[in-house]
Design a protein around this motif. Sequence first.
Motif, PDB file in Angstrom:
ATOM      1  N   GLU A  11      49.684  22.977  52.124  1.00  0.00           N
ATOM      2  CA  GLU A  11      50.358  22.621  53.379  1.00  0.00           C
ATOM      3  C   GLU A  11      50.329  21.112  53.619  1.00  0.00           C
ATOM      4  OE1 GLU A  11      49.981  23.541  58.145  1.00  0.00           O
ATOM      5  OE2 GLU A  11      49.052  24.928  56.724  1.00  0.00           O
ATOM      6  N   LEU A  12      49.186  20.474  53.336  1.00  0.00           N
ATOM      7  CA  LEU A  12      49.088  19.022  53.524  1.00  0.00           C
ATOM      8  C   LEU A  12      50.062  18.303  52.594  1.00  0.00           C
ATOM      9  CD1 LEU A  12      46.057  16.773  54.073  1.00  0.00           C
ATOM     10  CD2 LEU A  12      47.492  16.307  52.079  1.00  0.00           C
ATOM     11  N   PHE A  13      50.092  18.672  51.324  1.00  0.00           N
ATOM     12  CA  PHE A  13      50.992  18.031  50.373  1.00  0.00           C
ATOM     13  C   PHE A  13      52.452  18.232  50.780  1.00  0.00           C
ATOM     14  CE2 PHE A  13      47.250  17.436  47.931  1.00  0.00           C
ATOM     15  CZ  PHE A  13      47.531  16.533  46.914  1.00  0.00           C
ATOM     16  N   THR A  14      52.795  19.447  51.187  1.00  0.00           N
ATOM     17  CA  THR A  14      54.179  19.723  51.600  1.00  0.00           C
ATOM     18  C   THR A  14      54.552  18.897  52.826  1.00  0.00           C
ATOM     19  OG1 THR A  14      54.049  21.963  50.688  1.00  0.00           O
ATOM     20  CG2 THR A  14      55.778  21.532  52.333  1.00  0.00           C
ATOM     21  N   ARG A  15      53.649  18.842  53.774  1.00  0.00           N
ATOM     22  CA  ARG A  15      53.916  18.089  55.009  1.00  0.00           C
ATOM     23  C   ARG A  15      54.129  16.597  54.713  1.00  0.00           C
ATOM     24  NH1 ARG A  15      50.022  20.048  57.431  1.00  0.00           N
ATOM     25  NH2 ARG A  15      48.447  18.397  57.258  1.00  0.00           N
ATOM     26  N   ARG A  16      53.271  16.025  53.890  1.00  0.00           N
ATOM     27  CA  ARG A  16      53.375  14.583  53.593  1.00  0.00           C
ATOM     28  C   ARG A  16      54.652  14.284  52.804  1.00  0.00           C
ATOM     29  NH1 ARG A  16      47.752  12.732  53.909  1.00  0.00           N
ATOM     30  NH2 ARG A  16      47.130  13.595  55.934  1.00  0.00           N
ATOM     31  N   ILE A  17      54.984  15.136  51.854  1.00  0.00           N
ATOM     32  CA  ILE A  17      56.194  14.901  51.058  1.00  0.00           C
ATOM     33  C   ILE A  17      57.448  15.091  51.903  1.00  0.00           C
ATOM     34  CG2 ILE A  17      57.578  15.877  49.148  1.00  0.00           C
ATOM     35  CD1 ILE A  17      54.935  16.069  47.558  1.00  0.00           C
TER      36      ILE A  17
ATOM     37  N   VAL B 107      60.885   7.866  46.584  1.00  0.00           N
ATOM     38  CA  VAL B 107      60.823   8.837  47.678  1.00  0.00           C
ATOM     39  C   VAL B 107      59.398   9.108  48.153  1.00  0.00           C
ATOM     40  CG1 VAL B 107      62.987   9.959  47.050  1.00  0.00           C
ATOM     41  CG2 VAL B 107      60.855  10.840  46.121  1.00  0.00           C
ATOM     42  N   PHE B 108      58.407   8.756  47.331  1.00  0.00           N
ATOM     43  CA  PHE B 108      57.012   8.906  47.768  1.00  0.00           C
ATOM     44  C   PHE B 108      56.209   7.783  47.126  1.00  0.00           C
ATOM     45  CE2 PHE B 108      52.768  10.461  48.323  1.00  0.00           C
ATOM     46  CZ  PHE B 108      52.819  11.233  49.472  1.00  0.00           C
ATOM     47  N   ASN B 109      55.584   6.965  47.973  1.00  0.00           N
ATOM     48  CA  ASN B 109      54.907   5.762  47.476  1.00  0.00           C
ATOM     49  C   ASN B 109      53.397   5.841  47.676  1.00  0.00           C
ATOM     50  OD1 ASN B 109      55.048   3.208  46.188  1.00  0.00           O
ATOM     51  ND2 ASN B 109      54.723   2.203  48.149  1.00  0.00           N
TER      52      ASN B 109
ATOM     53  N   GLY C 296      50.750   8.564  52.370  1.00  0.00           N
ATOM     54  CA  GLY C 296      49.661   9.443  52.772  1.00  0.00           C
ATOM     55  C   GLY C 296      48.870  10.127  51.681  1.00  0.00           C
ATOM     56  N   ILE C 297      49.274   9.963  50.401  1.00  0.00           N
ATOM     57  CA  ILE C 297      48.497  10.547  49.295  1.00  0.00           C
ATOM     58  C   ILE C 297      48.456   9.525  48.167  1.00  0.00           C
ATOM     59  CG2 ILE C 297      48.206  12.466  47.686  1.00  0.00           C
ATOM     60  CD1 ILE C 297      49.962  14.182  49.512  1.00  0.00           C
ATOM     61  N   GLY C 298      47.337   8.831  48.046  1.00  0.00           N
ATOM     62  CA  GLY C 298      47.206   7.842  46.994  1.00  0.00           C
ATOM     63  C   GLY C 298      47.070   8.485  45.628  1.00  0.00           C
ATOM     64  N   GLY C 299      47.585   7.779  44.601  1.00  0.00           N
ATOM     65  CA  GLY C 299      47.383   8.235  43.230  1.00  0.00           C
ATOM     66  C   GLY C 299      48.630   8.695  42.506  1.00  0.00           C
ATOM     67  N   PHE C 300      49.745   8.901  43.210  1.00  0.00           N
ATOM     68  CA  PHE C 300      50.982   9.265  42.519  1.00  0.00           C
ATOM     69  C   PHE C 300      52.186   8.719  43.271  1.00  0.00           C
ATOM     70  CE2 PHE C 300      51.270  12.592  45.673  1.00  0.00           C
ATOM     71  CZ  PHE C 300      52.617  12.912  45.767  1.00  0.00           C
ATOM     72  N   THR C 301      53.286   8.556  42.543  1.00  0.00           N
ATOM     73  CA  THR C 301      54.550   8.148  43.149  1.00  0.00           C
ATOM     74  C   THR C 301      55.656   9.088  42.676  1.00  0.00           C
ATOM     75  OG1 THR C 301      55.048   6.614  41.333  1.00  0.00           O
ATOM     76  CG2 THR C 301      53.889   5.716  43.259  1.00  0.00           C
ATOM     77  N   LEU C 302      56.722   9.149  43.460  1.00  0.00           N
ATOM     78  CA  LEU C 302      57.905   9.934  43.112  1.00  0.00           C
ATOM     79  C   LEU C 302      59.138   9.048  43.237  1.00  0.00           C
ATOM     80  CD1 LEU C 302      57.420  13.378  44.922  1.00  0.00           C
ATOM     81  CD2 LEU C 302      58.068  13.104  42.524  1.00  0.00           C
TER      82      LEU C 302
ATOM     83  N   ILE D 221      54.640  19.629  42.864  1.00  0.00           N
ATOM     84  CA  ILE D 221      55.898  20.224  42.394  1.00  0.00           C
ATOM     85  C   ILE D 221      56.436  21.231  43.406  1.00  0.00           C
ATOM     86  CG2 ILE D 221      56.923  21.724  40.635  1.00  0.00           C
ATOM     87  CD1 ILE D 221      55.088  20.380  38.583  1.00  0.00           C
ATOM     88  N   LYS D 222      55.568  22.077  43.925  1.00  0.00           N
ATOM     89  CA  LYS D 222      56.004  23.070  44.909  1.00  0.00           C
ATOM     90  C   LYS D 222      56.503  22.399  46.180  1.00  0.00           C
ATOM     91  CE  LYS D 222      54.624  27.305  47.302  1.00  0.00           C
ATOM     92  NZ  LYS D 222      53.550  28.291  47.541  1.00  0.00           N
ATOM     93  N   ALA D 223      55.798  21.345  46.623  1.00  0.00           N
ATOM     94  CA  ALA D 223      56.211  20.637  47.835  1.00  0.00           C
ATOM     95  C   ALA D 223      57.575  19.982  47.647  1.00  0.00           C
ATOM     96  CB  ALA D 223      55.170  19.586  48.208  1.00  0.00           C
TER      97      ALA D 223
END
Length: 397
Positions: free
Chosen positions: A79-85, A106-108, A113-119, A143-145
């Motif tokens: 839920e947290l990952f989906t919300r942030r994305i 699209v995600f920095n 809000g989530i360090g360690g990956f970008t999209l 991936i699901k988010a």
Amino acid sequence: MKNKVKLQVKKNFEKSFQAGFPLISKDAIVNESALQKEGTLIELQDHRGQFLGKGYYGIQNKGRGWILSFDPNEEIDQELFTRRIEQALAKRTSFYEDPHTTAFRVFNGEGDGIGGFTLDHYDGYYVVSWYSEGIYQFKDYVIKALTSSVEVKGLYEKKRFDTKGMYIEDDDFVIGERASFPIIVKENGMNFATYLNDGAMVGVFLDQKDVRKTIRDNYAKDKHVLNTFSYTGAFSVAAALGGAKKTTSVDLANRSKPKTIEQFSVNGIDYEAQDIIVEDVFNYFKYAVRKKLSFDMVILDPPSFARSKKHTFSAAKDYPELLKQAIAITKKGGTIVASTNCSTFDMKKFKGFIDKAFKESNGAYKIVEEFSLPKDFQTISTFKEGNYLKVAIIQKI
């Protein structure tokens, strides 16, 4: 998801975490030995055992993980990952709606809000870059988010961490349909050929989009432009489309020439009318001085660290010397685009480098424009290191 490991923070680091600093450094932790497996959920506590934040363990340079929440009641779950994305995607609505720009971030990481990956988005295809084995353990969440929030033609990934013998897919393909390469993306109406299956660098650095547009629209017309550390020639393309008399692109990598030819070609520019040179930039500067060459515009965008057979370059130490060489071959009244992506110093220090270079060159200058990251590269005020890009457009007086 998993059991949490409680980590005690050293007293002199407590205030920074209380102020919202998200990166957990090795030096900040008392009981680092409690960390065993990357991806483990962690809870930070002060010296009194009071909650400071929660996140995950992942080795990223000197970092040992990221805080994902400063709320003791917020769970680190799907839920947290989906919300942030979803929140990040909503902030990029204007990019999705712009037909002239089809490549953007699209995600920095920590900025969203989530360090360690970008999209990153490339005309319906996406690339996720993982910066630690720790964040890679949350791959399914990401991936699901993403796929539940937006239509994804296909997803590719870049593992930017030591994989220690882990099997890596040849072309980094993850899900969806495989793309036909190159994907020709648009950026402010310019075309760029991109290869999402060809290593860490796909063909264009998206963080320079505002600078390229400005060069094209405001500075290139009727100019002879030298683009150093040119990679695939994206700045040269912008200059040529802006009416430059001629561009000269210089890069040490052999593949830079065919890549630059391709970028000119997908924009309908005659690459044979441009100079594309495979050469050590430092040697080229010496050649230019020897041949008494001069340019109306010189673009300097070196990597933070680079090594060739004869030269080692570190932006934090060597930028003033590099800039002096650019000053020497820039015409009076000409323009220098000085850029760095080094995160270890800020714009104030960078301006100090510029001032030092001009003083030692006995030259005068004026900074006419400054740039940092574009708005799709979201950053947060509590982590200034995340706003790494510094660009100054300088007029040599």
